[in-house]
Scaffold this motif. Structure first.
Motif, PDB file in Angstrom:
ATOM      1  N   ALA A   1     118.587  -2.782  28.550  1.00  0.00           N
ATOM      2  CA  ALA A   1     119.115  -1.854  29.537  1.00  0.00           C
ATOM      3  C   ALA A   1     119.567  -0.575  28.831  1.00  0.00           C
ATOM      4  O   ALA A   1     120.226  -0.618  27.802  1.00  0.00           O
ATOM      5  CB  ALA A   1     120.274  -2.481  30.282  1.00  0.00           C
ATOM      6  N   VAL A   2     119.202   0.576  29.385  1.00  0.00           N
ATOM      7  CA  VAL A   2     119.580   1.865  28.826  1.00  0.00           C
ATOM      8  C   VAL A   2     120.389   2.618  29.866  1.00  0.00           C
ATOM      9  O   VAL A   2     119.974   2.741  31.017  1.00  0.00           O
ATOM     10  CB  VAL A   2     118.330   2.687  28.430  1.00  0.00           C
ATOM     11  N   GLU A   3     121.545   3.100  29.468  1.00  0.00           N
ATOM     12  CA  GLU A   3     122.402   3.837  30.379  1.00  0.00           C
ATOM     13  C   GLU A   3     121.980   5.298  30.412  1.00  0.00           C
ATOM     14  O   GLU A   3     122.099   6.017  29.419  1.00  0.00           O
ATOM     15  CB  GLU A   3     123.863   3.726  29.934  1.00  0.00           C
ATOM     16  N   LEU A   4     121.476   5.753  31.548  1.00  0.00           N
ATOM     17  CA  LEU A   4     121.097   7.145  31.721  1.00  0.00           C
ATOM     18  C   LEU A   4     121.983   7.785  32.779  1.00  0.00           C
ATOM     19  O   LEU A   4     122.317   7.147  33.777  1.00  0.00           O
ATOM     20  CB  LEU A   4     119.630   7.264  32.162  1.00  0.00           C
ATOM     21  N   THR A   5     122.339   9.029  32.545  1.00  0.00           N
ATOM     22  CA  THR A   5     123.091   9.747  33.561  1.00  0.00           C
ATOM     23  C   THR A   5     122.146  10.129  34.702  1.00  0.00           C
ATOM     24  O   THR A   5     120.907  10.094  34.542  1.00  0.00           O
ATOM     25  CB  THR A   5     123.702  11.033  32.982  1.00  0.00           C
ATOM     26  N   GLU A   6     122.706  10.502  35.832  1.00  0.00           N
ATOM     27  CA  GLU A   6     121.873  10.915  36.963  1.00  0.00           C
ATOM     28  C   GLU A   6     121.035  12.129  36.600  1.00  0.00           C
ATOM     29  O   GLU A   6     119.876  12.231  36.989  1.00  0.00           O
ATOM     30  CB  GLU A   6     122.749  11.212  38.190  1.00  0.00           C
ATOM     31  N   ARG A   7     121.620  13.054  35.852  1.00  0.00           N
ATOM     32  CA  ARG A   7     120.857  14.243  35.441  1.00  0.00           C
ATOM     33  C   ARG A   7     119.726  13.868  34.507  1.00  0.00           C
ATOM     34  O   ARG A   7     118.614  14.395  34.616  1.00  0.00           O
ATOM     35  CB  ARG A   7     121.795  15.244  34.770  1.00  0.00           C
ATOM     36  N   GLU A   8     119.954  12.932  33.591  1.00  0.00           N
ATOM     37  CA  GLU A   8     118.889  12.493  32.683  1.00  0.00           C
ATOM     38  C   GLU A   8     117.765  11.832  33.463  1.00  0.00           C
ATOM     39  O   GLU A   8     116.580  12.023  33.139  1.00  0.00           O
ATOM     40  CB  GLU A   8     119.451  11.537  31.636  1.00  0.00           C
ATOM     41  N   LYS A   9     118.108  11.069  34.503  1.00  0.00           N
ATOM     42  CA  LYS A   9     117.081  10.451  35.343  1.00  0.00           C
ATOM     43  C   LYS A   9     116.254  11.521  36.050  1.00  0.00           C
ATOM     44  O   LYS A   9     115.029  11.402  36.171  1.00  0.00           O
ATOM     45  CB  LYS A   9     117.718   9.514  36.358  1.00  0.00           C
ATOM     46  N   GLU A  10     116.904  12.566  36.516  1.00  0.00           N
ATOM     47  CA  GLU A  10     116.189  13.662  37.184  1.00  0.00           C
ATOM     48  C   GLU A  10     115.234  14.349  36.222  1.00  0.00           C
ATOM     49  O   GLU A  10     114.066  14.619  36.557  1.00  0.00           O
ATOM     50  CB  GLU A  10     117.188  14.672  37.744  1.00  0.00           C
ATOM     51  N   VAL A  11     115.722  14.632  35.024  1.00  0.00           N
ATOM     52  CA  VAL A  11     114.887  15.285  34.015  1.00  0.00           C
ATOM     53  C   VAL A  11     113.726  14.387  33.620  1.00  0.00           C
ATOM     54  O   VAL A  11     112.575  14.836  33.505  1.00  0.00           O
ATOM     55  CB  VAL A  11     115.727  15.660  32.772  1.00  0.00           C
ATOM     56  N   LEU A  12     113.993  13.099  33.431  1.00  0.00           N
ATOM     57  CA  LEU A  12     112.948  12.144  33.063  1.00  0.00           C
ATOM     58  C   LEU A  12     111.854  12.083  34.122  1.00  0.00           C
ATOM     59  O   LEU A  12     110.659  12.103  33.812  1.00  0.00           O
ATOM     60  CB  LEU A  12     113.558  10.763  32.856  1.00  0.00           C
TER      61      LEU A  12
ATOM     62  N   HIS B   1     118.054  13.602  24.186  1.00  0.00           N
ATOM     63  CA  HIS B   1     118.858  12.422  24.437  1.00  0.00           C
ATOM     64  C   HIS B   1     118.029  11.283  25.031  1.00  0.00           C
ATOM     65  O   HIS B   1     118.249  10.101  24.705  1.00  0.00           O
ATOM     66  CB  HIS B   1     120.020  12.757  25.383  1.00  0.00           C
ATOM     67  N   LEU B   2     117.074  11.622  25.898  1.00  0.00           N
ATOM     68  CA  LEU B   2     116.208  10.601  26.496  1.00  0.00           C
ATOM     69  C   LEU B   2     115.380   9.896  25.430  1.00  0.00           C
ATOM     70  O   LEU B   2     115.244   8.665  25.448  1.00  0.00           O
ATOM     71  CB  LEU B   2     115.295  11.239  27.541  1.00  0.00           C
ATOM     72  N   LEU B   3     114.832  10.663  24.510  1.00  0.00           N
ATOM     73  CA  LEU B   3     114.045  10.071  23.428  1.00  0.00           C
ATOM     74  C   LEU B   3     114.920   9.154  22.574  1.00  0.00           C
ATOM     75  O   LEU B   3     114.502   8.061  22.184  1.00  0.00           O
ATOM     76  CB  LEU B   3     113.421  11.168  22.570  1.00  0.00           C
ATOM     77  N   GLU B   4     116.130   9.597  22.294  1.00  0.00           N
ATOM     78  CA  GLU B   4     117.028   8.797  21.464  1.00  0.00           C
ATOM     79  C   GLU B   4     117.470   7.514  22.183  1.00  0.00           C
ATOM     80  O   GLU B   4     117.488   6.430  21.595  1.00  0.00           O
ATOM     81  CB  GLU B   4     118.261   9.633  21.101  1.00  0.00           C
ATOM     82  N   LYS B   5     117.824   7.629  23.451  1.00  0.00           N
ATOM     83  CA  LYS B   5     118.338   6.475  24.192  1.00  0.00           C
ATOM     84  C   LYS B   5     117.270   5.420  24.449  1.00  0.00           C
ATOM     85  O   LYS B   5     117.542   4.218  24.391  1.00  0.00           O
ATOM     86  CB  LYS B   5     118.927   6.937  25.524  1.00  0.00           C
ATOM     87  N   THR B   6     116.034   5.860  24.749  1.00  0.00           N
ATOM     88  CA  THR B   6     114.979   4.910  25.100  1.00  0.00           C
ATOM     89  C   THR B   6     114.214   4.413  23.883  1.00  0.00           C
ATOM     90  O   THR B   6     113.487   3.430  23.968  1.00  0.00           O
ATOM     91  CB  THR B   6     113.979   5.544  26.083  1.00  0.00           C
ATOM     92  N   GLY B   7     114.344   5.107  22.746  1.00  0.00           N
ATOM     93  CA  GLY B   7     113.570   4.743  21.571  1.00  0.00           C
ATOM     94  C   GLY B   7     112.128   5.193  21.666  1.00  0.00           C
ATOM     95  O   GLY B   7     111.281   4.760  20.881  1.00  0.00           O
TER      96      GLY B   7
END
Length: 229
Positions: free
Chosen positions: A162-173, A202-208
């Motif tokens: 499980a990866v914790e993403l903020t709502e803004r990170e989800k929008e960007v993703l 941050h997305l690259l770092e959080k998801t690997g």
């Protein structure tokens, strides 16, 4: 007033059907932005041509060929010519094939009956953004990722964690996976370009994830992008 300049994209077409190669070469040759620098009927011909001449920016590659299939050709291209982008052209939409090729690092997967304008868009996005995933491929990938056997052997980001993403990170993703550039995302979300780039990092770092394609796989698996087909 001088005419606008643009960078010519050098292409290679690899397919064991001569008529398909010739037809695609003729179609692409009508666009001034493209130059077909190499045609090959097999992987061996492709690599011989690469050693002998100017390498292409993008290879349009058939999946099913005798002796060396598109998967093996992709593996060798990525190992020895990592700067060359690879777009698979195939009528095979098996989840096994698509996920294996994405795992290897191919940059796009398209049907052979694709409209020429959509092909042009895919080539441009692969060249500038590094990947192209349409709705149909996204749907097939999602189906494949629901199969535990395939998921277990997928070497992208660890989809079981499980990866914790903020709502803004989800929008960007989501927008990244839809092919939006950072500038367009900034415009759409009313935030700065620098902020978008920060979210991307941050997305690259959080998801690997190593790249945008791996991010797309993560988004599909977590139901963050949806197919309209």
């Amino acid at each position: 007033m001088p005419a606008p300049t643009f960078e010519i994209v050098k292409l290679a077409i690899v397919d064991d059907h001569k008529l398909f190669r010739q037809g695609l070469s003729y179609i692409l040759g009508r666009f001034p932005a493209y130059q077909v620098v190499l045609e090959a009927a097999s992987g061996a011909e492709l690599f011989a041509g690469l050693q002998a001449g100017q390498p292409p920016d993008v290879v349009l590659l058939d999946l099913h060929m005798p002796e060396m299939d598109g998967k093996e050709v992709s593996r060798q291209l990525l190992a020895h010519y990592p700067h060359i982008k690879i777009i698979i052209l195939s009528m095979d939409y098996s989840p096994d094939f698509i996920l294996d090729l994405v795992r290897l690092g191919v940059h796009g997967y398209l049907p052979k009956d694709i409209d020429q304008l959509l092909l042009g868009q895919a080539i441009e996005q692969v060249r500038t953004k590094g990947y192209y995933i349409d709705d149909k491929v996204a749907q097939v990938m999602r189906i494949g990722l629901q199969n535990k056997r395939i998921s277990k052997h997928f070497s992208g980001p660890d989809i079981s964690v499980a990866v914790e993403l903020t709502e803004r990170e989800k929008e960007v993703l989501t927008l990244l996976c839809q092919g939006y550039s950072s500038a367009k995302i900034a415009e759409r979300l009313f935030i700065s370009f620098r902020t978008v780039e920060g979210h991307r990092k941050h997305l690259l770092e959080k998801t690997g994830a190593a790249n945008a394609v791996s991010l797309a796989v993560f988004a599909i698996n977590n139901k963050l992008i949806h197919s309209h087909s």
